[in-house]
Design a protein around this motif. Structure first.
Motif, short mmCIF file in Angstrom:
data_model
loop_
_atom_site.label_atom_id
_atom_site.label_comp_id
_atom_site.label_asym_id
_atom_site.label_seq_id
_atom_site.Cartn_x
_atom_site.Cartn_y
_atom_site.Cartn_z
N LEU A 109 -33.66 23.32 -14.97
CA LEU A 109 -33.00 22.58 -16.05
C LEU A 109 -32.69 23.55 -17.18
O LEU A 109 -33.57 24.20 -17.72
CB LEU A 109 -33.94 21.48 -16.55
N SER A 110 -31.41 23.67 -17.52
CA SER A 110 -31.08 24.47 -18.72
C SER A 110 -30.53 23.54 -19.78
O SER A 110 -31.27 22.81 -20.41
CB SER A 110 -30.17 25.66 -18.37
N GLY B 114 -28.78 20.85 -19.39
CA GLY B 114 -29.07 19.49 -18.94
C GLY B 114 -27.94 18.49 -19.06
O GLY B 114 -28.13 17.32 -18.72
N GLN B 115 -26.76 18.93 -19.50
CA GLN B 115 -25.72 17.93 -19.76
C GLN B 115 -25.06 17.41 -18.48
O GLN B 115 -24.40 16.37 -18.50
CB GLN B 115 -24.69 18.49 -20.74
N ASP C 27 -37.94 23.81 -16.52
CA ASP C 27 -37.11 23.79 -17.73
C ASP C 27 -37.14 25.18 -18.35
O ASP C 27 -38.19 25.64 -18.82
CB ASP C 27 -37.68 22.73 -18.70
N ASN D 37 -35.57 26.25 -21.02
CA ASN D 37 -35.13 26.29 -22.42
C ASN D 37 -36.05 27.04 -23.36
O ASN D 37 -35.68 27.35 -24.49
CB ASN D 37 -34.90 24.88 -22.95
N ARG D 38 -37.29 27.32 -22.91
CA ARG D 38 -38.21 28.04 -23.80
C ARG D 38 -38.27 29.54 -23.50
O ARG D 38 -39.10 30.25 -24.06
CB ARG D 38 -39.60 27.40 -23.76
N ARG E 263 -25.68 21.42 -26.57
CA ARG E 263 -26.79 21.52 -25.62
C ARG E 263 -26.42 22.29 -24.36
O ARG E 263 -27.19 23.08 -23.85
CB ARG E 263 -27.25 20.10 -25.19
#
Lengths: 217, 295
Positions: B30-31, B33-34, B52, B54-55, B108
């Protein structure tokens, strides 16, 4: 409810620590865990923008992100607008704009529109009509045809400019007084938006309006 | 609708993410997520585990580095849209970013995620192809560089390996006389392209086209290059006649399907027109004055 995780969300300046499942969407966390139902779920597919909130100042669709992804973020929802300094304890100039310029009919898209409008005016206090239309291009409205929404945001831009000018000058107090004398009484008793065929058209029961405090449906 | 239950991992380094990819069976990355979140919500994707990314802060960059424009996996569409570097030197990227979806989605969604998603209607694939860009992937055995030409296989399918994480996109920094552009036709704001064309032109000292790149959107099973048109352009001087022929060749090489937006003939004409416009802008940005192009 297996597999939950503790996250911290700062919503409208207040810190909340909640347990969420990884699959819980941010919009559900806001509405169901925090009981803030001002943020709406419209299409449930990421198209309509009714669920728009500001995450660290940027507008995002809260149905397209998991609550865990907002852990540690600053969020703003429509409920926070009246607490902003420029609202001066009353409706925020954007909300006032939507009322004055009839920027809503059913009102379902309005919280998202307000958030997109807020993000725009934070970045660009004096937007052109084209810039406003671009800024709300991720928000669908099926009632107004957008004309009045654009005018509402233009109204807010002007109002905010006046607030800024008043705050920058020496007449802060009198500026505040003038506007609070104009605005708030509308919701005190019977509310008349001044537009014909609004609020359900000519058959609208005026007493019903008064009973519900004139909530603009 | 809510996604099915899943386990979640939030790695903070690329190495951690890659070792999760290697050790877990049924997982999805998941990056932004759109696209991914709707797929999860509709249960088109029902992975046991979500990784995920994203962090992973080291993947959040958009910069020039040693002859390349490098776009980290976490650079959002909005980062490209608001970048001064992009506005000044990368016409096709500057054209494309504000045409992707809507402002909220652009805040996003990531460019790299869109490439990995490999939707043939996605805009960035065409830009990457026109620039002869590369995809950088990190796997258990280290880094692998995949030319854009070899990346897209089928709709939503790429040559990225199961255990690889797409970490970076890159395109060469512009030559002294280079220009690029993207034109997209869509029914309304926020839509996917009905057709789109990205063009990049590099001119030599005498103003001849040294290199041409054209990528097409939504008119084949993947984003595709219009190689016949590229070949026709190379070695020639930019002119509206030349671009007209290139537009025709791009249309001939495209393979659109008839749908609610238009039939095949209409879409081919759109490829022709959009390609001509993109070439015109690219030539202008490469340093020619417009009048000369339209002679």
């Amino acid at each position: 409810m297996t597999n939950t995780r503790e996250i911290t969300l700062t919503v409208n300046g207040t810190e909340h620590t909640i347990d969420v499942e990884p699959r819980q969407l941010l919009v559900h966390a806001i509405r169901e865990e925090l009981d803030m139902t001002g943020t709406h779920i419209g299409c449930d597919t990421g198209n309509c923008g009714a669920c728009t909130v500001l995450k660290d100042g940027e507008p995002i669709k809260s149905c397209l992100m998991f609550a865990t992804q907002a852990d540690g973020s600053e969020l703003m929802t429509v409920e926070g607008m009246e607490d902003l300094p420029e609202a001066r304890g009353d409706l925020h100039p954007l909300q006032e704009g939507f009322r004055e310029e009839h920027g809503l009919q059913c009102g379902y898209c309005t919280p998202g529109m307000l958030m997109s409008g807020k993000a725009l005016l934070d970045e660009n206090p004096d937007p052109s009509e084209e810039e406003i239309r671009e800024a709300i291009s991720g928000n669908l409205c099926r009632c107004t045809g957008y004309q009045n929404i654009v005018r509402s945001i233009e109204y807010a831009a002007e109002e905010l400019e006046e607030v800024a000018a008043a705050d920058g000058g020496t007449t802060v107090a009198s500026g505040t007084d003038t506007s609070s004398a104009d605005a708030p009484s509308a919701f005190d008793s019977e509310f008349d938006c001044g537009v014909e065929n609004c609020c359900g058209g000519p058959t609208t029961d005026r007493n019903h309006d008064a009973d519900t405090g004139g909530e603009h449906k | 609708m809510k996604p099915a239950q899943f386990e979640q991992h939030e790695p903070e380094t690329v190495e951690e993410a890659v070792s999760l990819l290697e050790s877990l069976d049924d997982r999805a990355v998941l990056s932004g997520g759109q696209s991914m979140v709707p797929m999860l919500r509709f249960r088109l994707a029902v992975p046991e585990t979500i990784i995920d990314i994203n962090r992973i802060e080291s993947l959040d960059y958009l910069e020039e580095d040693d002859g390349w424009l490098t776009i980290g996996a976490l650079a959002r569409h909005a980062d490209v849209e608001h970048s001064e570097l992009i506005a000044e030197h990368y016409g096709s990227f500057a054209d494309t970013a504000p045409l992707v979806a809507d402002p909220q989605i652009r805040n996003r969604g990531t460019v790299a995620g869109a490439i990995a998603q490999a939707d043939p209607k996605g805009d960035w694939g065409s830009v990457l192809l026109a620039h002869e860009g590369e995809v950088v992937a990190q796997g258990p055995d280290g880094e692998r560089v995949i030319p854009a030409d070899e990346f897209f296989l089928l709709p939503y399918d790429t040559t990225l390996d199961e255990n690889e994480l797409l970490t970076e996109l890159r395109v060469p920094t512009p030559a002294p006389r280079e220009g690029s552009a993207y034109h997209k036709l869509k029914r309304k704001v926020g839509d996917y392209a009905m057709a789109g064309s990205a063009a990049r032109l590099v001119l030599d000292d005498e103003g001849r086209i040294e290199q041409a790149g054209i990528g097409l959107t939504a008119v084949d099973i993947t984003n595709v290059r219009a190689t016949d048109a590229e070949d026709h352009l190379e070695g020639e001087r930019p002119s509206s006649e030349l671009f007209k022929r290139a537009g025709e060749l791009a249309a001939e090489q495209s393979n659109p399907e008839s749908d609610e937006h238009g039939d095949v003939e209409y879409k081919e004409r759109m490829v022709n027109v959009l390609t001509q416009r993109a070439l015109g802008d690219a030539a202008e940005r490469a340093g020619l004055v417009k009048q000369r192009v339209s002679q």
